[in-house]
Design an enzyme around this catalytic site. Structure first.
Site, PDB file in Angstrom:
ATOM      1  N   ASN A   6       0.862  -1.190   0.000  1.00  0.00           N
ATOM      2  CA  ASN A   6       0.000   0.000   0.000  1.00  0.00           C
ATOM      3  C   ASN A   6       0.896   1.237   0.000  1.00  0.00           C
ATOM      4  O   ASN A   6       1.520   1.552   1.013  1.00  0.00           O
ATOM      5  CB  ASN A   6      -0.890  -0.020   1.254  1.00  0.00           C
ATOM      6  CG  ASN A   6      -1.705   1.246   1.395  1.00  0.00           C
ATOM      7  OD1 ASN A   6      -1.882   2.000   0.438  1.00  0.00           O
ATOM      8  ND2 ASN A   6      -2.209   1.485   2.599  1.00  0.00           N
ATOM      9  N   TRP A   7       0.943   1.913  -1.149  1.00  0.00           N
ATOM     10  CA  TRP A   7       1.833   3.078  -1.278  1.00  0.00           C
ATOM     11  C   TRP A   7       1.250   4.322  -0.630  1.00  0.00           C
ATOM     12  O   TRP A   7       1.898   5.360  -0.568  1.00  0.00           O
ATOM     13  CB  TRP A   7       2.146   3.353  -2.747  1.00  0.00           C
ATOM     14  CG  TRP A   7       2.909   2.257  -3.432  1.00  0.00           C
ATOM     15  CD1 TRP A   7       3.336   1.074  -2.893  1.00  0.00           C
ATOM     16  CD2 TRP A   7       3.342   2.238  -4.804  1.00  0.00           C
ATOM     17  NE1 TRP A   7       3.999   0.326  -3.835  1.00  0.00           N
ATOM     18  CE2 TRP A   7       4.025   1.015  -5.019  1.00  0.00           C
ATOM     19  CE3 TRP A   7       3.226   3.130  -5.877  1.00  0.00           C
ATOM     20  CZ2 TRP A   7       4.577   0.670  -6.258  1.00  0.00           C
ATOM     21  CZ3 TRP A   7       3.769   2.787  -7.110  1.00  0.00           C
ATOM     22  CH2 TRP A   7       4.440   1.569  -7.293  1.00  0.00           C
ATOM     23  N   LYS A   8       0.008   4.244  -0.186  1.00  0.00           N
ATOM     24  CA  LYS A   8      -0.678   5.397   0.432  1.00  0.00           C
ATOM     25  C   LYS A   8      -0.552   6.620  -0.477  1.00  0.00           C
ATOM     26  O   LYS A   8      -0.576   6.489  -1.697  1.00  0.00           O
ATOM     27  CB  LYS A   8      -0.120   5.652   1.832  1.00  0.00           C
ATOM     28  CG  LYS A   8      -0.061   4.400   2.693  1.00  0.00           C
ATOM     29  CD  LYS A   8       0.171   4.693   4.143  1.00  0.00           C
ATOM     30  CE  LYS A   8       0.414   3.392   4.883  1.00  0.00           C
ATOM     31  NZ  LYS A   8       0.145   3.496   6.293  1.00  0.00           N
ATOM     32  N   HIS A  83      -9.454   0.578   4.713  1.00  0.00           N
ATOM     33  CA  HIS A  83      -8.182   0.820   5.399  1.00  0.00           C
ATOM     34  C   HIS A  83      -8.435   1.719   6.610  1.00  0.00           C
ATOM     35  O   HIS A  83      -9.267   2.630   6.552  1.00  0.00           O
ATOM     36  CB  HIS A  83      -7.176   1.465   4.434  1.00  0.00           C
ATOM     37  CG  HIS A  83      -5.788   1.483   4.998  1.00  0.00           C
ATOM     38  ND1 HIS A  83      -5.376   2.426   5.907  1.00  0.00           N
ATOM     39  CD2 HIS A  83      -4.738   0.655   4.808  1.00  0.00           C
ATOM     40  CE1 HIS A  83      -4.123   2.170   6.256  1.00  0.00           C
ATOM     41  NE2 HIS A  83      -3.713   1.098   5.596  1.00  0.00           N
ATOM     42  N   GLU A  85      -6.936   4.145   7.755  1.00  0.00           N
ATOM     43  CA  GLU A  85      -6.796   5.592   7.514  1.00  0.00           C
ATOM     44  C   GLU A  85      -8.063   6.158   6.878  1.00  0.00           C
ATOM     45  O   GLU A  85      -8.397   7.333   7.078  1.00  0.00           O
ATOM     46  CB  GLU A  85      -5.540   5.856   6.662  1.00  0.00           C
ATOM     47  CG  GLU A  85      -4.280   5.645   7.500  1.00  0.00           C
ATOM     48  CD  GLU A  85      -3.044   5.232   6.729  1.00  0.00           C
ATOM     49  OE1 GLU A  85      -3.030   5.323   5.482  1.00  0.00           O
ATOM     50  OE2 GLU A  85      -2.075   4.776   7.377  1.00  0.00           O
ATOM     51  N   GLU A 153      -5.273  -5.545  10.355  1.00  0.00           N
ATOM     52  CA  GLU A 153      -4.299  -4.478  10.577  1.00  0.00           C
ATOM     53  C   GLU A 153      -4.619  -3.779  11.896  1.00  0.00           C
ATOM     54  O   GLU A 153      -5.451  -2.859  11.935  1.00  0.00           O
ATOM     55  CB  GLU A 153      -4.370  -3.464   9.431  1.00  0.00           C
ATOM     56  CG  GLU A 153      -4.025  -4.042   8.091  1.00  0.00           C
ATOM     57  CD  GLU A 153      -3.450  -2.971   7.175  1.00  0.00           C
ATOM     58  OE1 GLU A 153      -2.309  -3.155   6.718  1.00  0.00           O
ATOM     59  OE2 GLU A 153      -4.115  -1.959   6.937  1.00  0.00           O
ATOM     60  N   GLY A 159       2.273   2.006  10.699  1.00  0.00           N
ATOM     61  CA  GLY A 159       3.153   3.158  10.565  1.00  0.00           C
ATOM     62  C   GLY A 159       3.816   3.583  11.862  1.00  0.00           C
ATOM     63  O   GLY A 159       4.396   4.662  11.951  1.00  0.00           O
ATOM     64  N   SER A 189       3.418  -2.450  10.218  1.00  0.00           N
ATOM     65  CA  SER A 189       4.878  -2.379  10.363  1.00  0.00           C
ATOM     66  C   SER A 189       5.573  -3.685   9.979  1.00  0.00           C
ATOM     67  O   SER A 189       6.528  -4.092  10.642  1.00  0.00           O
ATOM     68  CB  SER A 189       5.263  -1.936  11.779  1.00  0.00           C
ATOM     69  OG  SER A 189       4.759  -0.634  12.043  1.00  0.00           O
ATOM     70  N   GLY A 210       2.811  -1.283   4.259  1.00  0.00           N
ATOM     71  CA  GLY A 210       2.801   0.139   3.942  1.00  0.00           C
ATOM     72  C   GLY A 210       4.199   0.636   3.657  1.00  0.00           C
ATOM     73  O   GLY A 210       4.742   0.475   2.563  1.00  0.00           O
ATOM     74  N   GLY A 211       4.827   1.237   4.666  1.00  0.00           N
ATOM     75  CA  GLY A 211       6.127   1.900   4.504  1.00  0.00           C
ATOM     76  C   GLY A 211       7.171   1.076   3.768  1.00  0.00           C
ATOM     77  O   GLY A 211       7.850   1.583   2.864  1.00  0.00           O
TER      78      GLY A 211
HETATM   79  C1  PEP Z   1      -0.692  -0.107   5.797  1.00  0.00           C
HETATM   80  O1  PEP Z   1      -0.636   0.987   5.273  1.00  0.00           O
HETATM   81  O2  PEP Z   1      -1.639  -0.859   5.521  1.00  0.00           O
HETATM   82  C2  PEP Z   1       0.374  -0.513   6.711  1.00  0.00           C
HETATM   83  C3  PEP Z   1       0.282  -1.683   7.297  1.00  0.00           C
HETATM   84  O3  PEP Z   1       1.400   0.367   6.915  1.00  0.00           O
HETATM   85  P1  PEP Z   1       2.840   0.073   7.630  1.00  0.00           P
HETATM   86  O4  PEP Z   1       3.341  -1.213   7.032  1.00  0.00           O
HETATM   87  O5  PEP Z   1       3.681   1.238   7.269  1.00  0.00           O
HETATM   88  O6  PEP Z   1       2.566  -0.060   9.073  1.00  0.00           O
END
Ligand code: PEP
Length: 231
Positions: A6-8, A83, A85, A153, A159, A189, A210-211
């Site tokens: 997920n590049w957000k 998600h 967010e 999640e 994040g 993470s 994500g990151g």
């Molecule tokens: C996400 O955006 O779904 C996520 C899990 O982010 P991160 O891996 O950065 O925690």
């Protein structure tokens, strides 16, 4: 095993370089979820590409939204929905998430529907109740569809650098699977150095990243760990 990046709201890596790197990894379905403006570039590079969200109508006066058929016409294979967010910052409810998932599946898209508790909910002992409500909304709308995947999640792990222990992830995944029998990805993470132990858990069917998906090598390393976990 499935690993979705997920590049957000980031540009993300070069799609061609990423596609080339992923070609060398067998045994994992790698997916990228770039911002809308990069969907076409990712599709053209040959990456399995999902949107980060999708509306339930085919078209209409819904400023800022995009429809399932618009994605399908552009060879986008699926979409994330729900998600945290979107839930946290844009007020999306379980009902919104279920409607998005149902329409996307009906149109022919794949769907990754995200669920997970906040830190406050976990501290209050409400994790199971929250997961039951979130999963139930999707189950009632969609049932155990063969193009439906869930992602667990925990919001406190997204994040933040905090990761669920493998045991905690396994317990949550087992609960989710008992409610809706579809593959369940872990997100929160996930990094190259913790991917293997998370994906060794029997009820963890992959990762939503994500990151660490913004870097070709770290995303490739997580894909490799996923492939190795079931080989
Ligand atoms: C996400 O955006 O779904 C996520 C899990 O982010 P991160 O891996 O950065 O925690």
């Amino acid at each position: 095993m499935i690993v979705a990046g997920n590049w957000k709201m980031f540009e993300g890596p070069d799609p061609t370089a990423l596609a080339r790197r992923l070609e060398s990894i067998d045994g994992v379905d790698a997916i990228v979820c770039p911002p809308y403006v990069s969907l076409a570039r990712c599709v053209d590079a040959g990456l399995t590409t999902y949107a980060q969200n999708v509306h339930w109508e085919d078209e209409g006066a819904f400023t800022g939204e995009i429809s399932p058929c618009m994605l399908l016409e552009r060879d986008v294979a699926g979409s994330l929905v729900g998600h945290s967010e979107r839930r946290q910052y844009f007020g999306e409810t379980d009902e919104d998430v279920a409607r998005r998932a149902k329409s996307a599946l009906a149109a022919g898209l794949n769907v990754i529907a995200c669920v997970g508790e906040t830190q406050e909910q976990r501290n209050a002992g409400d994790t199971e109740t929250v997961l039951r409500l979130q999963v139930d909304a999707v189950r009632v709308a969609c049932g155990p569809h063969d193009r439906l995947v869930l992602a667990y999640e925990p919001v406190w792990a997204i994040g933040t650098g905090l990761t669920a222990t493998p045991e905690l992830a396994e317990a949550a995944h087992a609960l989710i699977k008992s409610l809706l029998d579809v593959p369940v990805l872990y997100g929160g993470s996930v990094k190259p150095d913790n991917a293997a132990e998370l994906m060794a858990q029997p009820s963890v069917d992959g990762a939503l990243v994500g990151g660490a998906s913004l870097d070709v090598e770290s995303f490739a390393a997580i894909c490799q760990a996923a492939a190795a976990s079931r080989s």
